[in-house]
Design a protein around this motif. Structure first.
Motif, PDB file in Angstrom:
ATOM      1  N   LYS A  96       0.842  -1.217   0.000  1.00  0.00           N
ATOM      2  CA  LYS A  96       0.000   0.000   0.000  1.00  0.00           C
ATOM      3  C   LYS A  96       0.873   1.262   0.000  1.00  0.00           C
ATOM      4  N   ALA A  97       1.972   1.218   0.764  1.00  0.00           N
ATOM      5  CA  ALA A  97       2.760   2.437   0.976  1.00  0.00           C
ATOM      6  C   ALA A  97       3.870   2.636  -0.061  1.00  0.00           C
ATOM      7  N   SER A  98       4.298   1.577  -0.724  1.00  0.00           N
ATOM      8  CA  SER A  98       5.473   1.665  -1.602  1.00  0.00           C
ATOM      9  C   SER A  98       5.158   2.407  -2.908  1.00  0.00           C
ATOM     10  N   ALA A  99       6.188   3.076  -3.402  1.00  0.00           N
ATOM     11  CA  ALA A  99       6.038   3.772  -4.693  1.00  0.00           C
ATOM     12  C   ALA A  99       6.264   2.814  -5.864  1.00  0.00           C
ATOM     13  N   ALA A 100       6.755   1.601  -5.582  1.00  0.00           N
ATOM     14  CA  ALA A 100       7.041   0.645  -6.661  1.00  0.00           C
ATOM     15  C   ALA A 100       5.756   0.266  -7.384  1.00  0.00           C
ATOM     16  N   LYS A 101       5.926  -0.155  -8.634  1.00  0.00           N
ATOM     17  CA  LYS A 101       4.759  -0.506  -9.470  1.00  0.00           C
ATOM     18  C   LYS A 101       4.657  -2.008  -9.687  1.00  0.00           C
ATOM     19  N   THR A 102       5.743  -2.720  -9.345  1.00  0.00           N
ATOM     20  CA  THR A 102       5.766  -4.175  -9.547  1.00  0.00           C
ATOM     21  C   THR A 102       6.325  -4.835  -8.285  1.00  0.00           C
ATOM     22  N   PHE A 103       5.660  -5.904  -7.869  1.00  0.00           N
ATOM     23  CA  PHE A 103       6.100  -6.607  -6.663  1.00  0.00           C
ATOM     24  C   PHE A 103       6.172  -8.106  -6.956  1.00  0.00           C
ATOM     25  N   ILE A 104       7.260  -8.718  -6.533  1.00  0.00           N
ATOM     26  CA  ILE A 104       7.366 -10.187  -6.565  1.00  0.00           C
ATOM     27  C   ILE A 104       7.100 -10.631  -5.132  1.00  0.00           C
ATOM     28  N   VAL A 105       6.049 -11.411  -4.972  1.00  0.00           N
ATOM     29  CA  VAL A 105       5.532 -11.682  -3.618  1.00  0.00           C
ATOM     30  C   VAL A 105       5.836 -13.127  -3.212  1.00  0.00           C
ATOM     31  N   ALA A 106       6.731 -13.296  -2.233  1.00  0.00           N
ATOM     32  CA  ALA A 106       7.112 -14.646  -1.797  1.00  0.00           C
ATOM     33  C   ALA A 106       6.363 -15.012  -0.518  1.00  0.00           C
ATOM     34  N   THR A 107       5.102 -15.365  -0.715  1.00  0.00           N
ATOM     35  CA  THR A 107       4.294 -15.924   0.371  1.00  0.00           C
ATOM     36  C   THR A 107       3.082 -16.597  -0.268  1.00  0.00           C
ATOM     37  N   GLU A 108       2.162 -17.083   0.550  1.00  0.00           N
ATOM     38  CA  GLU A 108       0.965 -17.749   0.027  1.00  0.00           C
ATOM     39  C   GLU A 108       0.163 -16.745  -0.807  1.00  0.00           C
ATOM     40  N   VAL A 109      -0.393 -17.218  -1.922  1.00  0.00           N
ATOM     41  CA  VAL A 109      -0.988 -16.283  -2.883  1.00  0.00           C
ATOM     42  C   VAL A 109      -2.287 -15.619  -2.411  1.00  0.00           C
ATOM     43  N   GLY A 110      -2.893 -16.137  -1.341  1.00  0.00           N
ATOM     44  CA  GLY A 110      -4.133 -15.536  -0.838  1.00  0.00           C
ATOM     45  C   GLY A 110      -3.987 -14.048  -0.531  1.00  0.00           C
ATOM     46  N   ILE A 111      -2.778 -13.645  -0.136  1.00  0.00           N
ATOM     47  CA  ILE A 111      -2.539 -12.244   0.224  1.00  0.00           C
ATOM     48  C   ILE A 111      -2.710 -11.321  -0.987  1.00  0.00           C
ATOM     49  N   LEU A 112      -2.585 -11.866  -2.188  1.00  0.00           N
ATOM     50  CA  LEU A 112      -2.705 -11.029  -3.389  1.00  0.00           C
ATOM     51  C   LEU A 112      -4.117 -10.456  -3.548  1.00  0.00           C
ATOM     52  N   HIS A 113      -5.097 -11.108  -2.929  1.00  0.00           N
ATOM     53  CA  HIS A 113      -6.489 -10.647  -3.062  1.00  0.00           C
ATOM     54  C   HIS A 113      -6.630  -9.196  -2.580  1.00  0.00           C
ATOM     55  N   LEU A 114      -6.183  -8.928  -1.360  1.00  0.00           N
ATOM     56  CA  LEU A 114      -6.323  -7.554  -0.842  1.00  0.00           C
ATOM     57  C   LEU A 114      -5.246  -6.622  -1.390  1.00  0.00           C
ATOM     58  N   MET A 115      -4.094  -7.185  -1.737  1.00  0.00           N
ATOM     59  CA  MET A 115      -3.054  -6.338  -2.364  1.00  0.00           C
ATOM     60  C   MET A 115      -3.582  -5.765  -3.680  1.00  0.00           C
ATOM     61  N   ALA A 116      -4.242  -6.615  -4.453  1.00  0.00           N
ATOM     62  CA  ALA A 116      -4.756  -6.173  -5.762  1.00  0.00           C
ATOM     63  C   ALA A 116      -5.838  -5.115  -5.578  1.00  0.00           C
ATOM     64  N   LYS A 117      -6.659  -5.259  -4.533  1.00  0.00           N
ATOM     65  CA  LYS A 117      -7.699  -4.244  -4.290  1.00  0.00           C
ATOM     66  C   LYS A 117      -7.074  -2.915  -3.872  1.00  0.00           C
ATOM     67  N   ALA A 118      -6.011  -3.020  -3.049  1.00  0.00           N
ATOM     68  CA  ALA A 118      -5.381  -1.795  -2.537  1.00  0.00           C
ATOM     69  C   ALA A 118      -4.545  -1.102  -3.608  1.00  0.00           C
ATOM     70  N   ARG A 119      -3.956  -1.904  -4.514  1.00  0.00           N
ATOM     71  CA  ARG A 119      -3.061  -1.327  -5.529  1.00  0.00           C
ATOM     72  C   ARG A 119      -3.444  -1.845  -6.918  1.00  0.00           C
ATOM     73  N   PRO A 120      -4.622  -1.404  -7.428  1.00  0.00           N
ATOM     74  CA  PRO A 120      -5.031  -1.897  -8.746  1.00  0.00           C
ATOM     75  C   PRO A 120      -4.060  -1.483  -9.849  1.00  0.00           C
ATOM     76  N   ASP A 121      -3.246  -0.461  -9.568  1.00  0.00           N
ATOM     77  CA  ASP A 121      -2.281   0.022 -10.565  1.00  0.00           C
ATOM     78  C   ASP A 121      -1.016  -0.836 -10.611  1.00  0.00           C
ATOM     79  N   ALA A 122      -0.813  -1.660  -9.603  1.00  0.00           N
ATOM     80  CA  ALA A 122       0.470  -2.381  -9.489  1.00  0.00           C
ATOM     81  C   ALA A 122       0.396  -3.772 -10.117  1.00  0.00           C
ATOM     82  N   GLU A 123       1.549  -4.251 -10.549  1.00  0.00           N
ATOM     83  CA  GLU A 123       1.642  -5.620 -11.041  1.00  0.00           C
ATOM     84  C   GLU A 123       2.148  -6.483  -9.882  1.00  0.00           C
TER      85      GLU A 123
END
Ligand code: 13P
Ligand code: SF4
Length: 327
Positions: A242-269
């Motif tokens: 949510k706070a980072s200025a980055a536009k792309t994140f490689i996420v090393a954890t269980e994929v369920g967390i991507l659900h709320l990440m995608a809602k919070a950062r629809p602009d990010a990959e």
């Protein structure tokens, strides 16, 4: 001759065709929630549709804090067994329901209390810090519990010359050792999901996405964590995105967390880190035993329910309370 009517068996009553579907299922869960005076708590690793209807979604620490302060009569825990069991440790008078009683955890399952008791006895003079991903039996043998979001703080609360043992996640333990420059005796456990991520796969992805930030859960092994721009609990990872200025994140954890990440950062990959074998192992097989249908059924039938021997509960309560006080 007339055949006497037999009462429906559990299996017949639970036939999926008889379940409300789609929107009706969501409405029924909402109705039962009112009828039972229930609160639905969900971990970030649950299916998105469960997260969307939960009263509260959080990491292990947030969920135990929410369980400690809820005034609801029934806690419906959409997570794994140790999480629901912790809610029961804190709430002996409330009914704690879990959609699937088999939703365990590789860390908890591979640290049986009997073996753990022998291991603790072999280390006299050590204080025992256990990651919340363990059974009530292991909690009862511990001085304090921690989660991935407060492990450093909890371990650091002991004087520097106090010998410590840390269980059951060796990777989280090793990461804490590094943060504090302090050795601990580590139980050799690991998470089957996070163990799948490798530095080699991450480096390949990073080469394809050089601008990406690598973010990782501290249950990953050290060679993966060494590559990470940010390391934290599921909540920490979400807050970071949510706070980072980055536009792309490689996420090393269980994929369920991507659900709320995608809602919070629809602009990010958001790129889920691939597991080493190309399998589906970045989906926690335990967490995903739960489903919306099983959530409905556990509320309708008020089972499966977490039960605990009172003497064990009281012994497990002390280290959990200690954690909550220190957090
Ligand atoms: P959190 O502390 O981030 O909720 O971690 C729980 C867990 O099981 C990670 O695999
Ligand atoms: Fe346990 Fe790993 Fe699943 Fe978390 S992701 S519940 S640590 S098996």
């Amino acid at each position: 001759m007339s055949v006497p009517l037999m009462p429906a068996t559990d299996a017949q009553r639970r036939h999926p065709n008889e379940l409300p579907q789609g929107e009706a299922l969501i409405r029924e869960i909402a109705r039962l929630r009112k009828e039972l005076d229930a609160v639905v708590l969900a971990h970030y690793y649950q299916d998105g549709e469960i997260q969307d209807l939960a009263d509260f979604v959080g990491d292990s620490l947030q969920l135990s804090q929410a369980a400690a302060k809820t005034s609801a009569k029934v806690i419906v825990f959409a997570g794994v067994h140790f999480m629901a069991e912790t809610a029961k440790i804190l709430n002996p008078d409330k009914q704690v329901l879990i959609p699937d009683l088999d939703a365990g955890c590789s860390l908890a399952d591979r640290c049986p209390p009997e073996a753990f008791a022998r291991w603790v006895a072999a280390h006299p003079g050590h204080k025992v810090i256990s990651y919340i991903n363990c059974s009530a039996g292991v909690k009862a043998l511990s001085d304090v519990i921690c989660t991935s979001s407060n492990a450093v703080q909890i371990c650091n609360s002991f004087p520097k010359d106090q010998p410590l043992i840390f269980a059951p996640d060796r990777h989280l333990g090793a990461w804490v050792e590094k943060q504090l420059g302090r050795k601990m005796v580590l139980w050799p456990g690991f998470c089957v999901v996070h163990e799948q991520f490798t530095a080699r796969q991450l480096l390949r992805l990073k080469a394809q996405h050089p601008q990406a930030e690598i973010i990782a859960h501290p249950e990953c092994e050290a060679s993966v964590l060494d590559l990470a721009d940010y390391i934290g609990s599921t909540r920490g990872l979400l807050d970071h995105v949510k706070a980072s200025a980055a536009k792309t994140f490689i996420v090393a954890t269980e994929v369920g967390i991507l659900h709320l990440m995608a809602k919070a950062r629809p602009d990010a990959e958001l790129i889920p880190a691939p597991p080493s074998s190309g399998c589906n192992c970045s989906i926690c097989p335990y967490m995903r035993l739960n489903s919306l249908e099983k959530l409905y059924l556990c509320m309708r039938d008020r089972t499966p329910e977490i039960t605990l021997d009172e003497e064990l509960r009281l012994r497990a309560l002390k280290p959990v309370q200690r954690m909550l006080e220190l957090s």
